[in-house]
Motif scaffolding. Structure first.
Motif, PDB file in Angstrom:
ATOM      1  N   GLY A  23      -8.984  36.566  -7.381  1.00 15.86           N
ATOM      2  CA  GLY A  23      -8.232  35.434  -6.323  1.00 15.86           C
ATOM      3  C   GLY A  23      -9.260  34.726  -4.974  1.00 15.86           C
ATOM      4  N   GLN A  24      -9.929  35.598  -4.396  1.00 17.97           N
ATOM      5  CA  GLN A  24     -10.589  35.769  -3.369  1.00 17.97           C
ATOM      6  C   GLN A  24     -11.692  36.067  -3.216  1.00 17.97           C
ATOM      7  N   LEU A  25     -12.011  35.210  -4.657  1.00 19.74           N
ATOM      8  CA  LEU A  25     -13.611  34.164  -4.669  1.00 19.74           C
ATOM      9  C   LEU A  25     -13.242  32.833  -4.915  1.00 19.74           C
ATOM     10  N   ILE A  26     -12.310  32.096  -6.039  1.00 14.85           N
ATOM     11  CA  ILE A  26     -11.657  30.904  -5.650  1.00 14.85           C
ATOM     12  C   ILE A  26     -11.502  30.326  -3.886  1.00 14.85           C
ATOM     13  N   GLY A  27     -10.765  31.514  -3.093  1.00 17.18           N
ATOM     14  CA  GLY A  27     -10.061  31.558  -1.771  1.00 17.18           C
ATOM     15  C   GLY A  27     -11.271  30.958  -0.808  1.00 17.18           C
ATOM     16  N   LEU A  28     -12.623  31.677  -1.078  1.00 15.57           N
ATOM     17  CA  LEU A  28     -13.602  32.025  -0.310  1.00 15.57           C
ATOM     18  C   LEU A  28     -14.436  31.107  -0.135  1.00 15.57           C
ATOM     19  N   LEU A  29     -14.504  30.446  -1.552  1.00 11.84           N
ATOM     20  CA  LEU A  29     -15.397  29.369  -1.472  1.00 11.84           C
ATOM     21  C   LEU A  29     -14.423  28.091  -1.113  1.00 11.84           C
ATOM     22  N   LEU A  30     -13.199  27.869  -0.635  1.00 15.19           N
ATOM     23  CA  LEU A  30     -12.508  27.101  -0.714  1.00 15.19           C
ATOM     24  C   LEU A  30     -12.910  26.997   1.248  1.00 15.19           C
ATOM     25  N   SER A  31     -12.885  28.640   1.553  1.00 16.80           N
ATOM     26  CA  SER A  31     -12.686  28.409   2.621  1.00 16.80           C
ATOM     27  C   SER A  31     -14.903  28.152   3.564  1.00 16.80           C
ATOM     28  N   GLY A  32     -15.310  28.171   3.424  1.00 23.22           N
ATOM     29  CA  GLY A  32     -16.933  27.719   4.021  1.00 23.22           C
ATOM     30  C   GLY A  32     -16.559  26.306   4.035  1.00 23.22           C
ATOM     31  N   TYR A  33     -15.992  25.299   2.856  1.00 22.26           N
ATOM     32  CA  TYR A  33     -15.748  24.357   2.852  1.00 22.26           C
ATOM     33  C   TYR A  33     -15.192  23.279   4.152  1.00 22.26           C
ATOM     34  N   ALA A  34     -14.153  24.839   4.248  1.00 16.85           N
ATOM     35  CA  ALA A  34     -12.218  24.243   5.159  1.00 16.85           C
ATOM     36  C   ALA A  34     -12.637  24.251   6.715  1.00 16.85           C
TER      37      ALA A  34
END
Length: 541
Positions: free
Chosen positions: A113-124
């Motif tokens: 789940g963190q793999l998804i959240g991390l990529l979203l974090s960079g953009y957000a």
């Protein structure tokens, strides 16, 4: 610093899609002064002037308690008899175990789940800033904890772990970058290493809770540890409402006036040690210099030109956490049980282990002013290699003996290893990974590093249960040999590739990397900011 704040000479663009790649030479005098002033700013003066920055960084870093708690939770639940009895299978009389395949799935569920959240974090983070991205992650975690708390079986627990990992990934790298961008250079290493202490605090809180719940035989023995996770977002969400945005993020967005307002709010009133206009000039010159090297801000930009080297170094530094033996340390309760300790004694040693890890984090603050980042990092890896070899060596006679002295020796070495990690390379991972990337790509570089680190953790999580589980490979303490080999490779990489970042501003790091210097020469190279920027400007022409 009229030119930085004004809009007559240089129209301010507020969108990242419209960068200003030209270096504004008229800002250089102010930028050079700010760079010199930052080098002269001592620790105690910086602490007095920037005490609000320190408080806000510490407050935001508290979110890492939650990540540290989650990191150790599942591995230590396997040492909880009530949890094993509820979700496990009977192996022999009165001995329940979670099968190795399910251990793998549960260990890696949150990481996936963190793999998804991390990529979203960079953009957000680049689009909305640190505060809003942190708030989004914390808010999203609240409803997902219900799945873990009420999970009736292993499949539901696995789904909960995966979903809960997404909001964790959204905010787990932001406190490091926020600490690096909200404070001056003399405070930066202390605030970024404190983030690692927050992981240790989360581990310690979890170990204490697990130890307190260990005698319990009801469902609350494992439900209470899940419920504790509701505390962190409840406390932090109101705090984030008042937190200032990173001035570096505002400069990257072209909001120079807003950056000055934030800096004034972060510094103590009446202090003359800081010239806000010149500080913003240095940020603007740094960002513009980086845009002449690489004007893109996408993830792919991290792998282009000189930024490729910086990204590879940062990613490897993060992965070295796994390669240095973290899978043993994160499953200390279960590991000690397999080394021969009863459940209660293993839990006691785990609490001691995490307490010393926290003390190690504060010991890092003593080492920072005495030595450079590079020597502490490199030689601690050498010491870690020796400890892992000793743990593996003791595992050989321990596997064929009932003498508890071997188990005590293994437990002691594991605790020493944890203390050493948290006093040296562990906290320095955050400092180095915040200081090595460019200011323009810092958030995305750290996200990529954490993303690859999470992948390595997943891979390690696949075979670690087999290494320790008595119903699988049953290596026990001999697992230390495996991680010793990985640690040796890490030492070699660090010696040749990890540069010294102590007493270097972001602008100076840009210039050193742009000159393609050897990592071993960073600390003894003299930089003239004005000369280097003018040289770059002439080169672009």
């Amino acid at each position: 610093m009229e030119n930085v704040a004004g809009t007559e000479k240089t129209p301010v663009k507020n969108e990242l899609s419209e960068p200003q790649p030209a270096i504004h030479v008229e800002w250089l005098a102010d930028a050079q002064d700010a760079n010199s002033d930052e080098h002269k700013l001592g620790f105690w003066t910086a602490l007095r002037v920037y005490r609000k920055s320190v408080l806000w960084s510490v407050a935001v870093s508290t979110a890492i308690f939650m990540d540290g708690y989650d990191t150790m939770m599942m591995g230590n639940l396997y040492g909880q008899p009530a949890f094993r009895e509820r979700y496990g299978f009977l192996v022999k009389k009165d001995n329940y175990q979670i099968p190795a395949p399910w251990q793998i799935g549960l260990n890696n569920g949150s990481s996936c789940g963190q793999l998804i959240g991390l990529l979203l974090s960079g953009y957000a983070c680049d689009r909305f800033g640190f505060r809003k991205t942190m708030a989004l992650g914390l808010s999203g975690s609240i409803p997902l904890i219900f799945i873990l708390f009420f999970a009736p079986n292993l499949p539901v627990l696995e789904v909960g772990q995966i979903l809960f990992g997404i909001p964790l990934g959204l905010f787990q790298t932001l406190p490091v970058v926020y600490a690096a961008e909200i404070a001056p250079g003399s405070l930066k290493p202390y605030l970024t290493t404190y983030v690692n202490s927050c992981w240790a605090i989360g581990h310690l809180i979890g170990a204490g809770i697990f130890r307190g719940c260990l005698p319990m035989t009801s469902q609350w023995a494992y439900r209470i540890p899940f419920a504790i996770q509701w505390i962190w977002p409840t406390i932090l969400l109101p705090v984030l409402w008042f937190a200032p945005e990173s001035p570096w993020w505002l400069v990257r967005r072209g909001r120079l006036e807003d950056a000055k307002v934030v800096l004034r709010g972060l510094t103590a009133k009446g202090e003359v040690a800081l010239d806000v206009d010149k500080s913003v000039a240095l940020m603007a010159v740094t960002v513009d210099y980086e845009r002449t090297v690489n004007s893109q801000t996408s993830y792919s930009a991290c792998f282009k030109g000189v930024d490729l080297r910086r990204t590879v170094v940062v990613i490897t530094i993060y992965c070295i956490q796994t390669l240095s033996g973290n899978p043993l340390r994160s499953s200390s309760t279960y590991f000690m049980e397999q080394a021969g300790f009863p459940s209660t004694q293993a839990a006691n040693l785990t609490v001691i282990n995490y307490a010393l890890a926290l003390i190690g984090g504060f010991a890092a603050w003593v080492l920072l002013p005495l030595f450079g980042r590079r020597p502490i990092y490199v030689w601690s890896l050498g010491a870690m290699f020796i400890l892992l070899v000793l743990i593996g060596g003791l595992g050989i006679p321990q596997a064929h003996s009932t003498n508890t002295s071997y188990s005590w020796a293994i437990g002691a070495l594991l605790i020493i290893s944890s203390f050493l990690y948290n006093a040296t390379m562990g906290p320095l991972t955050n400092t180095l990974c915040a200081e090595i990337p460019s200011a323009l790509l810092r958030s995305k570089s750290v996200v990529l590093a954490r993303w690859v680190y999470t992948v390595t953790s997943i891979i390690a999580g696949v075979f670690s249960p087999y290494q320790l589980n008595p119903s699988a490979w049953n290596w026990g303490a001999k697992t230390g040999f495996f991680w010793a080999g990985a640690c040796l490779m890490s030492f070699i990489f660090a010696f040749f590739c990890v540069p010294e970042t102590k007493d270097r501003s972001s602008a100076e790091m840009d210039i050193l990397f742009d000159r393609k210097l050897s990592a071993r020469h960073f600390h003894k190279t003299t930089i003239d900011l004005t000369e280097a920027v003018i040289e770059k400007t002439d080169g672009e022409k």
